[in-house]
Design an enzyme around this catalytic site. Structure first.
Site, PDB file in Angstrom:
ATOM      1  N   ASP A  38      -6.674  -6.094  -2.175  1.00 45.83           N
ATOM      2  CA  ASP A  38      -5.458  -6.057  -2.067  1.00 45.83           C
ATOM      3  C   ASP A  38      -4.585  -6.601  -0.317  1.00 45.83           C
ATOM      4  OD1 ASP A  38      -3.863  -4.442  -0.678  1.00 45.83           O
ATOM      5  OD2 ASP A  38      -5.020  -2.502  -1.024  1.00 45.83           O
TER       6      ASP A  38
ATOM      7  N   LYS B  63       4.687  -3.962   4.948  1.00 43.41           N
ATOM      8  CA  LYS B  63       4.334  -3.828   5.892  1.00 43.41           C
ATOM      9  C   LYS B  63       4.161  -5.682   6.520  1.00 43.41           C
ATOM     10  CE  LYS B  63       1.965  -0.725   4.643  1.00 43.41           C
ATOM     11  NZ  LYS B  63       0.872  -0.280   4.105  1.00 43.41           N
TER      12      LYS B  63
ATOM     13  N   TRP C  35      -8.286   2.564   2.711  1.00 45.05           N
ATOM     14  CA  TRP C  35      -7.149   1.786   0.804  1.00 45.05           C
ATOM     15  C   TRP C  35      -8.061   1.448   0.045  1.00 45.05           C
ATOM     16  CZ3 TRP C  35      -2.571   3.821   1.135  1.00 45.05           C
ATOM     17  CH2 TRP C  35      -1.911   3.883   2.187  1.00 45.05           C
TER      18      TRP C  35
HETATM   19  C1  LIG Z   1       0.051   0.122   2.758  1.00 49.27           C
HETATM   20  C2  LIG Z   1      -1.169   0.000   2.074  1.00 49.27           C
HETATM   21  C3  LIG Z   1      -1.046   0.528   0.742  1.00 49.27           C
HETATM   22  C4  LIG Z   1      -0.388   1.469  -0.083  1.00 49.27           C
HETATM   23  O1  LIG Z   1       1.215   0.976  -0.320  1.00 49.27           O
HETATM   24  P1  LIG Z   1       2.072   1.582  -1.001  1.00 49.27           P
HETATM   25  O2  LIG Z   1       3.425   0.758  -0.847  1.00 49.27           O
HETATM   26  O3  LIG Z   1       2.590   2.827  -0.556  1.00 49.27           O
HETATM   27  O4  LIG Z   1       1.439   2.252  -2.179  1.00 49.27           O
HETATM   28  C5  LIG Z   1      -1.911   0.064  -0.025  1.00 49.27           C
HETATM   29  N1  LIG Z   1      -2.799  -0.609   0.139  1.00 49.27           N
HETATM   30  C6  LIG Z   1      -3.267  -1.146   1.639  1.00 49.27           C
HETATM   31  C7  LIG Z   1      -3.929  -2.070   2.685  1.00 49.27           C
HETATM   32  C8  LIG Z   1      -1.783  -0.734   2.695  1.00 49.27           C
HETATM   33  O5  LIG Z   1      -1.667  -1.337   3.704  1.00 49.27           O
END
Ligand SMILES: *Cc1c(COP(=O)(O)O)cnc(C)c1O
Length: 370
Positions: A176, A200, A102
């Site tokens: 993030d 998530k 990511w």
């Molecule tokens: C799932 C995830 C993403 C991507 O998220 P989207 O909502 O599909 O854009 C980015 N960073 C992390 C850490 C993730 O778990």
């Protein structure tokens, strides 16, 4: 409602059953309004109260200081990779730490808008460690330093965020935190901005949470779409355009559930963190005690409490493992296609009993196939 299977999906992911039941009960008529939350004006009194409550509850749960704004946006964390670069970089130098797939994507997207440098990377060891911050190459004039505090695919988590000031850097730290948001407290003395997709660990897909320090607003590049300019979104209380209303409503129910949550005398995020630690200890303990049958390759000090990737000793065992798991009501244990193997995502809403059921299956499977 009867016992549902345990869902170990990485996202969209399991939600608290209580929350789903409440959403179902309120589906046709939200509190005497005669309408579903899906059918309401986002500017009406009913929805505004839902929206404000969700923001206030999140602020309380994560102890967000008053000089940070909570923005409810759309586009997911991947779109936010671009949006944050357009808002914070001022087109200049920005630094990224790569600890998994990511954050690798984040730095790549950042390159479209800014002068990106990778300050540190764990690529050489297959994304299984966190390079010590004392070795990071930080540029003095960087507009921010970005990292992914929990790598959902690789199972690498920062258990302590770096103190950039102590490292001689004034750069705001941007994280993030998609896949471990609200699973543990955030140290805001070290974090200038946190963002994540809700699907998530918070709620349904469609909502992107951005928590950003006020002094960082108002510097968007001219190419930044108005609907994604943090200052415009903040000035309009996340109502510049139609927000993802239903996702906000369900996330709000999750925040209420978290506020009620109690575990071993600890409440809210402190309580859920305590249970998350216990769940992770149980699962890693089982993998480590399997005498090499199961293998998690992440260094012990940065193993994720949320996403646990692991491997079997023989490729031929994956199909029977997954079929047997499903038979026992243990769903979605297949690993991410980029790394293969298996992965158990054990987010906030996964009860301890779910991890206990998984561990019992892991032990049985190792016994009959070891
Ligand atoms: C799932 C995830 C993403 C991507 O998220 P989207 O909502 O599909 O854009 C980015 N960073 C992390 C850490 C993730 O778990």
């Amino acid at each position: 409602m009867s016992q549902r299977p345990y869902n170990f999906a990485p996202g969209p992911a399991t939600l608290p059953q209580e929350v789903l039941e409440q959403a179902a009960a309120e589906m046709l008529d939200w509190r005497g309004t005669g309408t579903s939350v899906m059918e309401m004006s986002h500017r009406g009194k009913a929805f505004l109260s839902i929206h404000e409550q969700a923001i206030a509850d999140l602020r309380e749960l994560l102890a967000v200081p008053p000089n940070y704004r909570i923005l409810f946006m759309q586009g997911g964390a991947l779109a936010e990779n671009a949006i944050l670069a357009m808002n914070l970089s001022r087109g200049g130098p920005v630094d990224y730490v790569v600890t998994g797939s990511w954050s690798a994507k984040s730095q790549k997207e950042g390159r479209k808008y800014a002068d990106v440098q990778v300050a540190a990377s764990n690529e050489a060891d297959g994304h299984t460690t966190i390079p010590h911050p004392s070795g990071w190459k930080l540029r003095a004039n960087a507009a921010y330093l970005h990292l992914c505090s929990n790598e959902t695919v690789n199972g690498v988590e920062f258990h302590e965020l770096p103190d950039l000031k102590a490292l001689g850097s004034d750069a705001p730290l941007v994280i993030d935190f998609s896949s471990h948001a609200a699973s543990r407290p955030v140290d805001w003395s070290r974090v200038a901005m946190a963002y994540g997709g809700a699907q998530k660990n918070v709620g349904p897909a469609g909502l992107t949470i951005v928590i950003v320090r006020e002094d960082l607003l108002g510097h968007a590049l001219p190419i930044c779409p108005s609907a994604f300019d943090y200052k415009i979104v903040a000035d309009n209380d996340s109502m510049y355009n139609t927000p993802p209303a239903y996702a906000i409503y369900v996330s709000g129910l999750v925040f209420q559930w978290l506020k009620r949550f109690e575990y071993q005398g600890a409440h809210g995020v402190a309580g859920i963190e305590r249970r998350n630690i216990e769940k992770a200890k149980l699962l890693y303990g089982c993998l480590d005690a399997s005498a090499g049958f199961y293998a998690n390759r992440v260094a012990a000090d940065c193993r994720s409490r949320m996403n646990v990737p692991f491997y079997l000793p023989d490729e031929r065992l994956y199909a029977p493992f997954l079929a047997g798991a499903e038979e026992r009501g243990l769903l979605a244990l297949k690993g991410h296609k980029s790394v293969g193997g298996l992965r158990a995502s054990i987010y906030n809403a996964m009860p301890l009993e779910g991890v206990q059921a998984l561990v019992a299956y892991l032990q049985d499977f190792a016994r009959s196939h070891g």
